[in-house]
Design a protein around this motif. Structure first.
Motif, PDB file in Angstrom:
ATOM      1  N   HIS A  86     -20.978  84.789 119.668  1.00  0.00           N
ATOM      2  CA  HIS A  86     -22.003  84.216 120.548  1.00  0.00           C
ATOM      3  C   HIS A  86     -23.378  84.786 120.191  1.00  0.00           C
ATOM      4  O   HIS A  86     -24.382  84.056 120.147  1.00  0.00           O
ATOM      5  CB  HIS A  86     -21.674  84.534 122.019  1.00  0.00           C
ATOM      6  CG  HIS A  86     -20.489  83.817 122.558  1.00  0.00           C
ATOM      7  ND1 HIS A  86     -20.571  82.557 123.129  1.00  0.00           N
ATOM      8  CD2 HIS A  86     -19.188  84.174 122.634  1.00  0.00           C
ATOM      9  CE1 HIS A  86     -19.372  82.168 123.527  1.00  0.00           C
ATOM     10  NE2 HIS A  86     -18.519  83.136 123.245  1.00  0.00           N
ATOM     11  N   GLN A  87     -23.427  86.099 119.922  1.00  0.00           N
ATOM     12  CA  GLN A  87     -24.693  86.740 119.542  1.00  0.00           C
ATOM     13  C   GLN A  87     -25.223  86.168 118.234  1.00  0.00           C
ATOM     14  O   GLN A  87     -26.416  85.862 118.104  1.00  0.00           O
ATOM     15  CB  GLN A  87     -24.484  88.252 119.384  1.00  0.00           C
ATOM     16  CG  GLN A  87     -24.226  89.001 120.666  1.00  0.00           C
ATOM     17  CD  GLN A  87     -25.537  89.361 121.352  1.00  0.00           C
ATOM     18  OE1 GLN A  87     -26.574  88.749 121.091  1.00  0.00           O
ATOM     19  NE2 GLN A  87     -25.487  90.354 122.207  1.00  0.00           N
ATOM     20  N   ILE A  88     -24.347  86.069 117.263  1.00  0.00           N
ATOM     21  CA  ILE A  88     -24.761  85.573 115.941  1.00  0.00           C
ATOM     22  C   ILE A  88     -25.322  84.167 116.049  1.00  0.00           C
ATOM     23  O   ILE A  88     -26.362  83.841 115.446  1.00  0.00           O
ATOM     24  CB  ILE A  88     -23.571  85.637 114.962  1.00  0.00           C
ATOM     25  CG1 ILE A  88     -23.231  87.090 114.644  1.00  0.00           C
ATOM     26  CG2 ILE A  88     -23.879  84.857 113.684  1.00  0.00           C
ATOM     27  CD1 ILE A  88     -21.927  87.260 113.884  1.00  0.00           C
ATOM     28  N   ARG A  89     -24.657  83.320 116.811  1.00  0.00           N
ATOM     29  CA  ARG A  89     -25.129  81.939 116.936  1.00  0.00           C
ATOM     30  C   ARG A  89     -26.513  81.873 117.587  1.00  0.00           C
ATOM     31  O   ARG A  89     -27.384  81.121 117.151  1.00  0.00           O
ATOM     32  CB  ARG A  89     -24.133  81.113 117.748  1.00  0.00           C
ATOM     33  CG  ARG A  89     -24.562  79.646 117.871  1.00  0.00           C
ATOM     34  CD  ARG A  89     -23.663  78.852 118.787  1.00  0.00           C
ATOM     35  NE  ARG A  89     -22.282  78.892 118.344  1.00  0.00           N
ATOM     36  CZ  ARG A  89     -21.311  79.532 118.989  1.00  0.00           C
ATOM     37  NH1 ARG A  89     -21.573  80.177 120.109  1.00  0.00           N
ATOM     38  NH2 ARG A  89     -20.089  79.506 118.534  1.00  0.00           N
ATOM     39  N   ALA A  94     -32.458  90.976 112.098  1.00  0.00           N
ATOM     40  CA  ALA A  94     -31.949  91.470 113.367  1.00  0.00           C
ATOM     41  C   ALA A  94     -30.766  92.382 113.125  1.00  0.00           C
ATOM     42  O   ALA A  94     -30.035  92.236 112.133  1.00  0.00           O
ATOM     43  CB  ALA A  94     -31.541  90.317 114.282  1.00  0.00           C
ATOM     44  N   MET A  95     -30.579  93.326 114.038  1.00  0.00           N
ATOM     45  CA  MET A  95     -29.436  94.227 113.981  1.00  0.00           C
ATOM     46  C   MET A  95     -28.624  94.075 115.261  1.00  0.00           C
ATOM     47  O   MET A  95     -29.182  94.052 116.357  1.00  0.00           O
ATOM     48  CB  MET A  95     -29.902  95.680 113.835  1.00  0.00           C
ATOM     49  CG  MET A  95     -28.779  96.682 113.759  1.00  0.00           C
ATOM     50  SD  MET A  95     -29.372  98.359 113.430  1.00  0.00           S
ATOM     51  CE  MET A  95     -27.797  99.224 113.283  1.00  0.00           C
ATOM     52  N   ILE A  96     -27.323  93.972 115.110  1.00  0.00           N
ATOM     53  CA  ILE A  96     -26.412  93.959 116.249  1.00  0.00           C
ATOM     54  C   ILE A  96     -25.708  95.310 116.284  1.00  0.00           C
ATOM     55  O   ILE A  96     -25.085  95.722 115.298  1.00  0.00           O
ATOM     56  CB  ILE A  96     -25.381  92.824 116.155  1.00  0.00           C
ATOM     57  CG1 ILE A  96     -26.079  91.464 116.088  1.00  0.00           C
ATOM     58  CG2 ILE A  96     -24.431  92.868 117.347  1.00  0.00           C
ATOM     59  CD1 ILE A  96     -25.129  90.283 115.906  1.00  0.00           C
ATOM     60  N   LEU A  97     -25.828  96.007 117.402  1.00  0.00           N
ATOM     61  CA  LEU A  97     -25.203  97.318 117.563  1.00  0.00           C
ATOM     62  C   LEU A  97     -23.752  97.129 117.982  1.00  0.00           C
ATOM     63  O   LEU A  97     -23.475  96.649 119.081  1.00  0.00           O
ATOM     64  CB  LEU A  97     -25.964  98.144 118.595  1.00  0.00           C
ATOM     65  CG  LEU A  97     -27.438  98.417 118.255  1.00  0.00           C
ATOM     66  CD1 LEU A  97     -28.129  99.122 119.416  1.00  0.00           C
ATOM     67  CD2 LEU A  97     -27.557  99.246 116.979  1.00  0.00           C
ATOM     68  N   ALA A  98     -22.828  97.522 117.105  1.00  0.00           N
ATOM     69  CA  ALA A  98     -21.405  97.251 117.349  1.00  0.00           C
ATOM     70  C   ALA A  98     -20.543  98.485 117.100  1.00  0.00           C
ATOM     71  O   ALA A  98     -19.352  98.357 116.800  1.00  0.00           O
ATOM     72  CB  ALA A  98     -20.944  96.095 116.459  1.00  0.00           C
ATOM     73  N   ALA A  99     -21.141  99.672 117.227  1.00  0.00           N
ATOM     74  CA  ALA A  99     -20.411 100.893 116.881  1.00  0.00           C
ATOM     75  C   ALA A  99     -19.792 101.596 118.083  1.00  0.00           C
ATOM     76  O   ALA A  99     -19.145 102.627 117.924  1.00  0.00           O
ATOM     77  CB  ALA A  99     -21.333 101.871 116.150  1.00  0.00           C
ATOM     78  N   GLY A 100     -19.992 101.080 119.288  1.00  0.00           N
ATOM     79  CA  GLY A 100     -19.487 101.749 120.477  1.00  0.00           C
ATOM     80  C   GLY A 100     -17.964 101.739 120.552  1.00  0.00           C
ATOM     81  O   GLY A 100     -17.306 100.796 120.087  1.00  0.00           O
ATOM     82  N   ARG A 101     -17.424 102.764 121.168  1.00  0.00           N
ATOM     83  CA  ARG A 101     -15.960 102.903 121.275  1.00  0.00           C
ATOM     84  C   ARG A 101     -15.383 101.970 122.335  1.00  0.00           C
ATOM     85  O   ARG A 101     -14.228 101.546 122.237  1.00  0.00           O
ATOM     86  CB  ARG A 101     -15.617 104.361 121.617  1.00  0.00           C
ATOM     87  CG  ARG A 101     -14.134 104.620 121.902  1.00  0.00           C
ATOM     88  CD  ARG A 101     -13.287 104.349 120.666  1.00  0.00           C
ATOM     89  NE  ARG A 101     -11.878 104.645 120.908  1.00  0.00           N
ATOM     90  CZ  ARG A 101     -10.998 103.818 121.469  1.00  0.00           C
ATOM     91  NH1 ARG A 101     -11.389 102.610 121.884  1.00  0.00           N
ATOM     92  NH2 ARG A 101      -9.736 104.159 121.617  1.00  0.00           N
ATOM     93  N   GLY A 102     -16.149 101.610 123.363  1.00  0.00           N
ATOM     94  CA  GLY A 102     -15.648 100.728 124.410  1.00  0.00           C
ATOM     95  C   GLY A 102     -14.583 101.378 125.260  1.00  0.00           C
ATOM     96  O   GLY A 102     -13.595 100.739 125.652  1.00  0.00           O
ATOM     97  N   THR A 103     -14.792 102.660 125.594  1.00  0.00           N
ATOM     98  CA  THR A 103     -13.780 103.424 126.322  1.00  0.00           C
ATOM     99  C   THR A 103     -13.432 102.782 127.666  1.00  0.00           C
ATOM    100  O   THR A 103     -12.255 102.730 128.063  1.00  0.00           O
ATOM    101  CB  THR A 103     -14.267 104.867 126.549  1.00  0.00           C
ATOM    102  OG1 THR A 103     -14.572 105.443 125.271  1.00  0.00           O
ATOM    103  CG2 THR A 103     -13.214 105.696 127.248  1.00  0.00           C
ATOM    104  N   ARG A 104     -14.446 102.285 128.381  1.00  0.00           N
ATOM    105  CA  ARG A 104     -14.191 101.710 129.706  1.00  0.00           C
ATOM    106  C   ARG A 104     -13.435 100.393 129.631  1.00  0.00           C
ATOM    107  O   ARG A 104     -12.961  99.887 130.648  1.00  0.00           O
ATOM    108  CB  ARG A 104     -15.511 101.517 130.455  1.00  0.00           C
ATOM    109  CG  ARG A 104     -16.187 102.813 130.876  1.00  0.00           C
ATOM    110  CD  ARG A 104     -17.500 102.533 131.563  1.00  0.00           C
ATOM    111  NE  ARG A 104     -18.436 101.852 130.668  1.00  0.00           N
ATOM    112  CZ  ARG A 104     -19.563 101.270 131.068  1.00  0.00           C
ATOM    113  NH1 ARG A 104     -19.886 101.263 132.345  1.00  0.00           N
ATOM    114  NH2 ARG A 104     -20.363 100.691 130.188  1.00  0.00           N
ATOM    115  N   MET A 105     -13.332  99.826 128.427  1.00  0.00           N
ATOM    116  CA  MET A 105     -12.614  98.565 128.264  1.00  0.00           C
ATOM    117  C   MET A 105     -11.156  98.773 127.865  1.00  0.00           C
ATOM    118  O   MET A 105     -10.430  97.800 127.656  1.00  0.00           O
ATOM    119  CB  MET A 105     -13.312  97.718 127.200  1.00  0.00           C
ATOM    120  CG  MET A 105     -14.736  97.328 127.520  1.00  0.00           C
ATOM    121  SD  MET A 105     -14.862  96.208 128.922  1.00  0.00           S
ATOM    122  CE  MET A 105     -14.131  94.722 128.230  1.00  0.00           C
TER     123      MET A 105
END
Length: 222
Positions: free
Chosen positions: A36-39, A3-14
């Motif tokens: 939580h995703q990993i578990r 599985a791949m978790i996409l974690a490259a986003g900048r999160g500008t709105r946060m």
């Protein structure tokens, strides 16, 4: 299956929460969103994970390491600050780590109670995506679903959950670089090669601090 978790986003709105913390490491219910995703992936029997990252990516590697503390094996696909490759480009870059078999991809900024073991690829399909009821912030939806097939036309329309099972062949004609995933999914649908699963359970898209707070409150309820 990997599985791949996409974690490259900048999160500008946060922002400002993500000015110094990558969005997947923001905490809900007392632990990082990505944990939580990993578990959930581990509990579904998926022990080999690939995580891409860009903004503050070193923080993600420092927090998760090789994954052994969470009972999984993690490999990383770094994209570098300011060089995020969008969803499609990020997956394409990670293909050497994902291998030749179908693999699961999950957005790193969602929380969902789906049992990932429910996803299945038909022999002719390039993808199976998860769709959810349209949330208030996305009332028009993305795709239609009919008899287990994701479709471009028809209705009612549902929202893409940021979860999909893909064959590497979906990316066969893609050149390296930044590009979105959605056009590839539309092409698979047009060819009749994309399945769909309607998840009616809990799903959060953590796109704003308010949604992060709402999820945290839900998870902390006794």
């Amino acid at each position: 299956m990997k599985a791949m978790i996409l974690a490259a986003g900048r999160g500008t709105r946060m922002r400002p929460l993500t000015d110094h913390t990558p969005k997947p490491l923001l905490e809900v219910g007392g632990e990082a969103l990505i944990v939580h995703q990993i578990r959930r992936l581990r509990d579904a029997g998926i022990g080999e994970l690939v995580i891409n990252h860009a903004h503050l990516g070193a923080r993600i590697e420092q927090a998760l390491g090789d994954g052994s503390a969470h009972g999984v094996q993690i490999r990383y696909s770094p994209e570098g600050p300011g060089q995020a490759l969008e969803t499609g480009g990020g997956i394409q870059r990670a293909l050497p780590l994902l291998g030749a078999a179908p693999f699961l991809v999950v957005n790193g900024d969602i929380w969902c109670d789906l049992d990932y073991r429910r996803l299945r690829l038909d022999a002719q399909d390039l993808a199976e995506i998860v769709l959810v009821d349209n949330p208030p912030h996305h009332p028009a939806g993305d795709f239609a679903l009919r008899a287990g097939r994701a479709r471009l036309d028809g209705g009612p329309r549902l929202t893409f959950a940021g979860i999909g099972l893909y064959r590497p062949q979906l990316f066969a004609d893609c050149a390296p670089g930044a590009f979105p995933l959605a056009p590839l999914l539309r092409g698979a649908m047009a060819a009749g090669r994309c399945g769909g699963l309607h998840h009616t359970g809990v799903w959060f898209d953590i796109g704003t601090p308010e949604r992060l707070q709402a999820l945290d409150g839900m998870l902390r309820k006794p």
